[in-house]
Design a protein around this motif. Sequence first.
Motif, mmCIF file in Angstrom:
data_model
loop_
_atom_site.group_PDB
_atom_site.id
_atom_site.type_symbol
_atom_site.label_atom_id
_atom_site.label_comp_id
_atom_site.label_asym_id
_atom_site.label_seq_id
_atom_site.Cartn_x
_atom_site.Cartn_y
_atom_site.Cartn_z
ATOM 1 N N GLU A 122 24.688 5.319 103.111
ATOM 2 C CA GLU A 122 24.431 5.834 104.461
ATOM 3 C C GLU A 122 24.161 7.219 104.684
ATOM 4 O OE1 GLU A 122 26.161 4.181 107.718
ATOM 5 O OE2 GLU A 122 25.613 2.096 107.524
ATOM 6 N N ARG A 123 25.185 8.131 103.900
ATOM 7 C CA ARG A 123 25.149 9.371 103.749
ATOM 8 C C ARG A 123 23.959 9.843 103.342
ATOM 9 N NH1 ARG A 123 29.115 13.750 104.504
ATOM 10 N NH2 ARG A 123 27.918 15.580 103.964
ATOM 11 N N THR A 124 23.605 9.276 101.898
ATOM 12 C CA THR A 124 22.581 9.704 101.122
ATOM 13 C C THR A 124 21.224 9.483 102.113
ATOM 14 O OG1 THR A 124 23.434 9.499 99.246
ATOM 15 C CG2 THR A 124 21.104 9.232 99.259
ATOM 16 N N ALA A 125 21.298 8.374 102.825
ATOM 17 C CA ALA A 125 20.047 8.038 103.591
ATOM 18 C C ALA A 125 19.936 9.099 104.645
ATOM 19 C CB ALA A 125 20.137 6.568 104.271
ATOM 20 N N ASP A 128 32.390 15.440 99.737
ATOM 21 C CA ASP A 128 32.614 15.253 101.290
ATOM 22 C C ASP A 128 32.608 13.871 101.701
ATOM 23 O OD1 ASP A 128 33.242 16.638 103.972
ATOM 24 O OD2 ASP A 128 31.475 15.566 104.370
ATOM 25 N N ALA A 129 31.790 13.147 101.265
ATOM 26 C CA ALA A 129 31.537 11.748 101.739
ATOM 27 C C ALA A 129 32.522 11.123 101.226
ATOM 28 C CB ALA A 129 30.240 11.240 101.108
ATOM 29 N N PHE A 130 33.156 11.062 100.025
ATOM 30 C CA PHE A 130 34.049 10.284 99.399
ATOM 31 C C PHE A 130 35.458 10.650 99.930
ATOM 32 C CE2 PHE A 130 31.083 9.556 95.756
ATOM 33 C CZ PHE A 130 30.864 7.853 95.919
ATOM 34 N N ARG A 131 35.582 11.869 100.424
ATOM 35 C CA ARG A 131 36.971 12.290 100.750
ATOM 36 C C ARG A 131 37.169 11.745 102.172
ATOM 37 N NH1 ARG A 131 37.850 18.580 98.386
ATOM 38 N NH2 ARG A 131 38.331 17.706 96.435
#
Length: 864
Positions: free
Chosen positions: A671-674, A661-664
């Motif tokens: 930042e998404r992982t944070a 989802d983050a890459f698409r």
Amino acid sequence: MNRKRLYLIDGMSHIYRAYYAIRNLSNSKGFPTNAIFGFTGMLRKLIDEEEPDYLGVAIDREGPTVRHEKLETYKATRKPMPDDLVQQLPHIMRVCEVFRVPVIGCPGYEADDVIGTLAKLAASRGLEAVIVTGDKDMLQLVSENVSVLDTMKDFRIDDAQGVIDKIGVRPEQVADLLGLWGDSSDNIPGAPGIGEKGALELIRAYGSIEQCLERWEEVKRKSYRESLRDNGELIRLSRDLATIRQDLPLELNLADLALQEPDRQAAFDLFAEMEFKSLMQEFLDEGRGQDDTESLRGNAALKGLEALAKEPRVYFAVKFNGAKVAIPRADKVCVQARSGAACELDLGREQERAEWRRFLEEGAGETICWDAKTIMLALGPGEWEQGTRIGDAMLMTFLASPHIGDYSLKRWALEQLHISLEEDANLPGGNSGLQAEVSAIRGIHTLLEPQLEAQGLRRVYEDIELPLVPVLADMERAGVRVCSKRLGQLSAEMEAEIGRLTGEIYEAAGTEFNINSPKQLGEVLFERLNLPATKKTRKTKGYSTDQSVLEDLAENYELPKLVLEYRHLAKLKSTYVDTLPGLIRKETGRVHTSFNQTGAATGRLSSTAPNLQNIPVRTEIGRKIREAFIPEEGNRLVSADYSQVELRILAHLSEDEVLIDAFRNQEDVHERTAREVFGKAAEQNRAEYRRRAKVINFGIVYGLSAFGLAQRLKLDKDEAQTFIDAYFERYKGVRTWLDRTVEEARKTGVVRTLFGRLRPIPDIHSANYNLRQFAERTAVNTPIQGTAADIMKLAMIRTHKSLRDNKMSTRLLLQVHDELVLEAPEDEVQKVSELVLEAMQGAAELSVPLAADLNVADNWKDMK
């Protein structure tokens, strides 16, 4: 008249001694070989130096012995045999078999008893028995006809005086001595309270255990007196356990024990399997596998070449000139089909070179060689690239065995075909007769072709590695322009900085010393300044001052911090700044690195002479070095760098919904992982928590433990483990994939990339925890790193083809990690930028898009 001699080897004693004398020796497949190698060395030394008439190896048979019937706890405290030694035992038995040395055992008895019995039988028949051992209990067997030889310590005892000199008593007293002394390794109790010194005193004074027990009251020392008085039965039992039996139901069959010539074929096969190269060479039969067909020269070779042009597949080898030049020149070539005469051409003759060029361009089907890239460079541009189907047996060996490390034709000819090729350091693959090399290439290719098919490696070979060969050859020919004037200025700047650092180091140390001497640095840090020493070197047992030690100390102390900075500067100065100007070729004015396809088991390219992949990009001095890499006048440097390619591959392989989802959605994945791991805390200090998330993201790819993460983030281990747990709670697909990958590696012993590239993981079941943990990390990161390497190679092939198809002057120069560097004329920059982005982003179809960042600049530094 000299008596004939029977040598009896104490098998298990020598196997253990070999095991502990040589540690951590294994072959390229990870199979332990230290005990095998050591035992083989002992056996060969014995045969060569002693020239025995008869020879046998005594071993213990499985199961309890008569001694266990007397004492149930006999040998109960002995540690079980190490797992890696258990693995080697069948191969040690094979060593005995190939040397045709009988292995003798007797159920219910130990090897010592077998030796004692056979030695007695040999002496009774007028032979001299030589017991090969390092065990002291064997000294009880020494007599006029029986001696003891220790090959590892090079001493021999052949009479009673020798036994007295060695342990202080006569041979017939050894069992009594051990009965009092006991033997902790065999769990023989001995006399309580009487150790080695006391046992020796008592036997010397009274002669035997029976006399000691009978005259116990005469013993002066109270504790000895009481032990003899109260433990007679235990002492006699200990003596009986230590006594070697000489009455086993065995026959002495001298015909079976007669020394024989080894089985050379079986010996070669065993030593090839174990990768004992010197022994392989020794047991190689002359002429085995050699091709003795006719070799044509001159006009006959040219006529023969016409016939070879009709063959669907030919094999050839090249002889290079002996001059030490950067790119060798091809002097001669020998070409042959599967059968028939070989044609040898002198490339120094214009007609023969022209016919060879025409043969490559027009006539031949598939042309198979060894190290195609080096041959392409030696033949020159255009001689062997257009319209020729390339085959490279060296690349086949790499794909089939990517963990070997040595891909010389000589090694593989010896191991796989039993062909010995004489080596010349100036030649890739050796300078033996060219026809022998062609024969070896043909044999290896014939062996490996079905293996590649069976192992599912055909696609990697034909679609990735082979098409990359001309790409790399062109890149090496192109080279890269380096500004020697800028490097000279930088060298002076660095020299001044090193001088400044030297002064600060001396001031912090309070004395002058040789900063480059680990010994002197250790003394300053840990003796003069009393800094905490945590580790010593294995070899010298002195203070360790390696990178990790200094990094730990640098957190709290100034001197190690300064030394680290000094080392970094000095290494970059000597490795690059002062070396690169000398590597600029006069004829091109450029530096030409070599790209190695067989340098890393993951499939990544490596760079040598010089290594341009290790110039740091994140330090200021590293960037200054890159500033010296420039284009020709009127050109620009174009760089395309994959963005987070390994994490994108992880998203594809793991099918993790959050990552995908983050890459698409083109989010910043760190930042998404944070946000996923740290929650609201990440909003309060976005930069810091993004940094932490980045460490976690890439740490997961490389199998980072809680301890490792704690070190990198300067946290305690429990907090780091909490972060890892939180990551896997959100990225469940990643956790599932990691576990599945390790489990698959345990089952199959290998892992694969997305394109099928294979890597063995030999230590996945190792008894050594550290080796096993490293193997598990390798199993996880290889599919990711290897797939990234495959994608980069495909991108290079696509880029190279696009440049040729569009008839552009732009040249590919470098491949460093996830980056491609090209040199383009000003008027081609826009078009090249489009082509390279299209090539890189379209190199593979993943469940998430591949992305690349493009930069154009006048030097390599400004690319970032």
